[in-house]
Scaffold this motif. Structure first.
Motif, PDB file in Angstrom:
ATOM      1  N   SER A   1      35.214 -73.195  54.982  1.00 16.42           N
ATOM      2  CA  SER A   1      35.039 -73.652  56.163  1.00 16.42           C
ATOM      3  C   SER A   1      36.333 -74.232  56.633  1.00 16.42           C
ATOM      4  CB  SER A   1      33.797 -74.561  56.264  1.00 16.42           C
ATOM      5  OG  SER A   1      32.806 -74.031  56.060  1.00 16.42           O
ATOM      6  N   MET A   2      37.152 -75.149  55.638  1.00 14.68           N
ATOM      7  CA  MET A   2      38.302 -75.803  55.819  1.00 14.68           C
ATOM      8  C   MET A   2      39.481 -74.659  55.993  1.00 14.68           C
ATOM      9  SD  MET A   2      38.736 -78.857  53.216  1.00 14.68           S
ATOM     10  CE  MET A   2      40.361 -79.072  53.932  1.00 14.68           C
ATOM     11  N   VAL A   3      39.416 -73.319  55.329  1.00 13.06           N
ATOM     12  CA  VAL A   3      40.294 -72.613  55.373  1.00 13.06           C
ATOM     13  C   VAL A   3      40.235 -71.907  56.997  1.00 13.06           C
ATOM     14  CG1 VAL A   3      41.402 -70.525  54.517  1.00 13.06           C
ATOM     15  CG2 VAL A   3      40.787 -72.255  53.039  1.00 13.06           C
ATOM     16  N   GLU A   4      39.164 -71.692  57.326  1.00 16.32           N
ATOM     17  CA  GLU A   4      38.645 -70.998  58.402  1.00 16.32           C
ATOM     18  C   GLU A   4      39.262 -71.824  59.525  1.00 16.32           C
ATOM     19  OE1 GLU A   4      37.750 -67.858  59.130  1.00 16.32           O
ATOM     20  OE2 GLU A   4      37.957 -67.482  57.073  1.00 16.32           O
ATOM     21  N   ALA A   5      38.895 -73.179  59.496  1.00 16.45           N
ATOM     22  CA  ALA A   5      39.261 -73.963  60.751  1.00 16.45           C
ATOM     23  C   ALA A   5      40.790 -74.060  60.724  1.00 16.45           C
ATOM     24  CB  ALA A   5      38.573 -75.221  60.271  1.00 16.45           C
ATOM     25  N   TRP A   6      41.558 -74.213  59.461  1.00 22.96           N
ATOM     26  CA  TRP A   6      42.908 -74.105  59.501  1.00 22.96           C
ATOM     27  C   TRP A   6      43.567 -72.975  60.238  1.00 22.96           C
ATOM     28  CZ3 TRP A   6      46.082 -70.637  56.775  1.00 22.96           C
ATOM     29  CH2 TRP A   6      47.447 -71.084  56.647  1.00 22.96           C
ATOM     30  N   LYS A   7      42.803 -71.729  59.725  1.00 20.73           N
ATOM     31  CA  LYS A   7      43.316 -70.480  60.517  1.00 20.73           C
ATOM     32  C   LYS A   7      43.163 -70.493  61.853  1.00 20.73           C
ATOM     33  CE  LYS A   7      41.582 -66.906  58.281  1.00 20.73           C
ATOM     34  NZ  LYS A   7      40.590 -66.233  57.564  1.00 20.73           N
ATOM     35  N   ALA A   8      42.082 -71.098  62.418  1.00 22.98           N
ATOM     36  CA  ALA A   8      41.761 -71.090  63.851  1.00 22.98           C
ATOM     37  C   ALA A   8      42.881 -71.954  64.566  1.00 22.98           C
ATOM     38  CB  ALA A   8      40.543 -71.608  64.086  1.00 22.98           C
ATOM     39  N   ASP A   9      43.301 -73.154  63.797  1.00 20.93           N
ATOM     40  CA  ASP A   9      44.327 -73.862  64.516  1.00 20.93           C
ATOM     41  C   ASP A   9      45.637 -73.351  64.742  1.00 20.93           C
ATOM     42  OD1 ASP A   9      42.529 -76.304  64.293  1.00 20.93           O
ATOM     43  OD2 ASP A   9      43.164 -76.917  62.360  1.00 20.93           O
ATOM     44  N   LEU A  10      45.919 -72.593  63.641  1.00 19.92           N
ATOM     45  CA  LEU A  10      47.338 -71.599  63.598  1.00 19.92           C
ATOM     46  C   LEU A  10      47.016 -70.845  64.831  1.00 19.92           C
ATOM     47  CD1 LEU A  10      47.927 -73.382  61.214  1.00 19.92           C
ATOM     48  CD2 LEU A  10      48.919 -71.194  60.032  1.00 19.92           C
ATOM     49  N   SER A  11      46.165 -70.050  64.777  1.00 20.85           N
ATOM     50  CA  SER A  11      46.072 -69.102  65.531  1.00 20.85           C
ATOM     51  C   SER A  11      45.820 -69.313  67.218  1.00 20.85           C
ATOM     52  CB  SER A  11      44.524 -68.204  65.708  1.00 20.85           C
ATOM     53  OG  SER A  11      44.321 -67.589  64.338  1.00 20.85           O
ATOM     54  N   ARG A  12      45.767 -70.855  67.300  1.00 20.90           N
ATOM     55  CA  ARG A  12      45.718 -71.241  68.741  1.00 20.90           C
ATOM     56  C   ARG A  12      47.197 -71.679  69.129  1.00 20.90           C
ATOM     57  NH1 ARG A  12      41.031 -73.832  67.468  1.00 20.90           N
ATOM     58  NH2 ARG A  12      42.086 -75.767  66.563  1.00 20.90           N
ATOM     59  N   GLY A  13      48.129 -71.728  67.907  1.00 17.56           N
ATOM     60  CA  GLY A  13      49.601 -72.118  68.255  1.00 17.56           C
ATOM     61  C   GLY A  13      49.652 -73.487  67.652  1.00 17.56           C
ATOM     62  N   ASP A  14      48.656 -74.009  67.078  1.00 17.74           N
ATOM     63  CA  ASP A  14      48.754 -75.633  66.464  1.00 17.74           C
ATOM     64  C   ASP A  14      49.253 -75.515  65.277  1.00 17.74           C
ATOM     65  OD1 ASP A  14      47.785 -76.246  69.136  1.00 17.74           O
ATOM     66  OD2 ASP A  14      45.753 -76.418  68.474  1.00 17.74           O
ATOM     67  N   THR A  15      50.019 -76.812  64.837  1.00 16.89           N
ATOM     68  CA  THR A  15      50.119 -77.058  63.447  1.00 16.89           C
ATOM     69  C   THR A  15      48.837 -77.809  62.634  1.00 16.89           C
ATOM     70  OG1 THR A  15      51.001 -79.371  63.973  1.00 16.89           O
ATOM     71  CG2 THR A  15      52.606 -77.344  63.997  1.00 16.89           C
ATOM     72  N   SER A  16      48.750 -77.492  61.454  1.00 16.17           N
ATOM     73  CA  SER A  16      47.605 -77.995  60.767  1.00 16.17           C
ATOM     74  C   SER A  16      47.817 -78.056  59.116  1.00 16.17           C
ATOM     75  CB  SER A  16      46.569 -77.041  60.910  1.00 16.17           C
ATOM     76  OG  SER A  16      45.250 -77.346  60.516  1.00 16.17           O
ATOM     77  N   VAL A  17      47.084 -78.876  58.668  1.00 14.65           N
ATOM     78  CA  VAL A  17      47.271 -79.328  57.411  1.00 14.65           C
ATOM     79  C   VAL A  17      45.812 -79.471  56.562  1.00 14.65           C
ATOM     80  CG1 VAL A  17      47.588 -81.591  57.263  1.00 14.65           C
ATOM     81  CG2 VAL A  17      48.622 -80.374  55.348  1.00 14.65           C
ATOM     82  N   MET A  18      45.622 -78.957  55.321  1.00 15.54           N
ATOM     83  CA  MET A  18      44.423 -79.385  54.717  1.00 15.54           C
ATOM     84  C   MET A  18      44.654 -80.272  53.621  1.00 15.54           C
ATOM     85  SD  MET A  18      42.913 -75.262  54.559  1.00 15.54           S
ATOM     86  CE  MET A  18      44.471 -74.491  53.864  1.00 15.54           C
ATOM     87  N   ILE A  19      43.973 -81.301  53.607  1.00 18.90           N
ATOM     88  CA  ILE A  19      43.947 -82.367  52.619  1.00 18.90           C
ATOM     89  C   ILE A  19      42.884 -82.395  51.507  1.00 18.90           C
ATOM     90  CG2 ILE A  19      44.362 -84.984  52.521  1.00 18.90           C
ATOM     91  CD1 ILE A  19      45.175 -84.879  55.584  1.00 18.90           C
ATOM     92  N   ALA A  20      43.406 -82.843  50.392  1.00 14.56           N
ATOM     93  CA  ALA A  20      42.014 -83.090  49.154  1.00 14.56           C
ATOM     94  C   ALA A  20      42.789 -83.978  48.496  1.00 14.56           C
ATOM     95  CB  ALA A  20      42.162 -81.576  48.517  1.00 14.56           C
ATOM     96  N   ALA A  21      41.912 -84.207  47.581  1.00 15.79           N
ATOM     97  CA  ALA A  21      41.926 -85.655  46.754  1.00 15.79           C
ATOM     98  C   ALA A  21      42.846 -85.119  45.293  1.00 15.79           C
ATOM     99  CB  ALA A  21      40.655 -86.380  46.216  1.00 15.79           C
ATOM    100  N   THR A  22      42.441 -83.882  44.890  1.00 16.82           N
ATOM    101  CA  THR A  22      43.241 -83.551  43.444  1.00 16.82           C
ATOM    102  C   THR A  22      44.112 -82.518  43.638  1.00 16.82           C
ATOM    103  OG1 THR A  22      41.584 -81.916  42.986  1.00 16.82           O
ATOM    104  CG2 THR A  22      40.928 -84.062  42.617  1.00 16.82           C
ATOM    105  N   ARG A  23      45.044 -82.228  42.783  1.00 18.50           N
ATOM    106  CA  ARG A  23      45.936 -81.191  42.825  1.00 18.50           C
ATOM    107  C   ARG A  23      45.354 -79.873  42.705  1.00 18.50           C
ATOM    108  NH1 ARG A  23      51.084 -82.017  43.588  1.00 18.50           N
ATOM    109  NH2 ARG A  23      52.050 -84.341  43.376  1.00 18.50           N
ATOM    110  N   ASP A  24      44.169 -79.804  41.813  1.00 17.29           N
ATOM    111  CA  ASP A  24      43.653 -78.443  41.656  1.00 17.29           C
ATOM    112  C   ASP A  24      42.986 -77.987  43.145  1.00 17.29           C
ATOM    113  OD1 ASP A  24      44.272 -78.246  39.035  1.00 17.29           O
ATOM    114  OD2 ASP A  24      42.320 -79.114  38.161  1.00 17.29           O
ATOM    115  N   GLN A  25      42.474 -78.895  43.786  1.00 24.33           N
ATOM    116  CA  GLN A  25      41.828 -78.739  45.063  1.00 24.33           C
ATOM    117  C   GLN A  25      42.754 -78.109  45.896  1.00 24.33           C
ATOM    118  OE1 GLN A  25      39.959 -82.433  45.908  1.00 24.33           O
ATOM    119  NE2 GLN A  25      38.115 -81.733  44.790  1.00 24.33           N
ATOM    120  N   VAL A  26      43.935 -78.879  46.018  1.00 24.91           N
ATOM    121  CA  VAL A  26      45.139 -78.557  46.776  1.00 24.91           C
ATOM    122  C   VAL A  26      45.671 -77.175  46.536  1.00 24.91           C
ATOM    123  CG1 VAL A  26      47.538 -78.965  47.207  1.00 24.91           C
ATOM    124  CG2 VAL A  26      45.932 -80.935  47.260  1.00 24.91           C
ATOM    125  N   THR A  27      45.787 -76.946  45.323  1.00 22.80           N
ATOM    126  CA  THR A  27      46.260 -75.440  45.006  1.00 22.80           C
ATOM    127  C   THR A  27      45.354 -74.452  45.417  1.00 22.80           C
ATOM    128  OG1 THR A  27      47.258 -76.492  42.883  1.00 22.80           O
ATOM    129  CG2 THR A  27      46.881 -74.043  43.047  1.00 22.80           C
TER     130      THR A  27
END
Length: 205
Positions: A47-73
């Motif tokens: 769901s996070m990735v889909e929301a991030w994709k939707a942001d970019l598709s609208r021409g917006d900038t977006s970032v996903m944030i997580a607590a651990t490096r494994d989650q970030v990767t």
């Protein structure tokens, strides 16, 4: 912190202060405004990735944030896979510090200050800077374009392998000072209140 800055909404500002103090009314605000979404690790990640994709598709900038490096990767590689499928990224064989293989067109972040590697008007490669990969040479060196500018710099293969990560997702600490239109924070039972507060304060444009 006893004052709120950068918020257009007074209710939003109040919610972040409640979150900081541990008041459950903060969760009520986020739930009532459609900000919290629950599920399994896999479903929430998707769901996070889909929301991030939707942001970019609208021409917006977006970032996903997580607590651990494994989650970030995990999040960053999912984002990269989508950009490859759209033709926005052309893969190479050069590996980064997070174990990912980088492509031309990828968003990356540098993780160590390099004062000897300067660009523009005497600025230097800094920890936390975000770049787009514009070229990869046969040695594995990366040509990087600074986000939001026309400045470019080249980092050698050793620096890339040790101090460059994919930049589509970051840790809570890594999000500090980053300015985007949208931010999505992954929370689980290991996420502390301090991390949630910092993630909620990701700086909007």
């Amino acid at each position: 912190m006893d004052q709120i800055w950068r918020f257009h909404s007074a209710e939003e500002a109040d919610a972040t202060m409640c979150l900081r103090s541990g008041s459950t009314s903060a969760a009520d605000f986020y739930i009532d405004n459609g900000r919290l979404h629950t599920g399994t690790v896999d479903s929430v990640t998707e769901s996070m990735v889909e929301a991030w994709k939707a942001d970019l598709s609208r021409g917006d900038t977006s970032v996903m944030i997580a607590a651990t490096r494994d989650q970030v990767t995990t999040l960053a590689r999912a984002a990269q896979a989508w950009r490859i499928s759209t033709g926005a990224v052309k893969m190479t064989t050069t590996s980064l510090a997070d174990g990912s293989v980088v492509g031309i067109g990828d968003l990356v972040v540098t993780r160590r200050n390099d004062r000897e590697n300067t660009y523009g008007r005497g600025d230097f490669v800094r920890n936390g800077d975000t770049w787009t990969v514009t070229a990869v040479d046969k040695t594995g060196a990366l040509t990087l374009s600074r986000e939001g500018t026309h400045d470019q710099v080249q980092v050698d293969a050793e620096y890339a392998a040790q101090h460059v990560d994919l930049g589509y997702a970051v840790t809570v600490h890594g999000s500090q000072g980053r300015t985007v239109d949208h931010a999505h924070l992954l929370i689980n039972d290991t996420t502390g209140r301090d991390q949630a507060v910092r993630g909620a304060h990701a700086r909007p444009r």
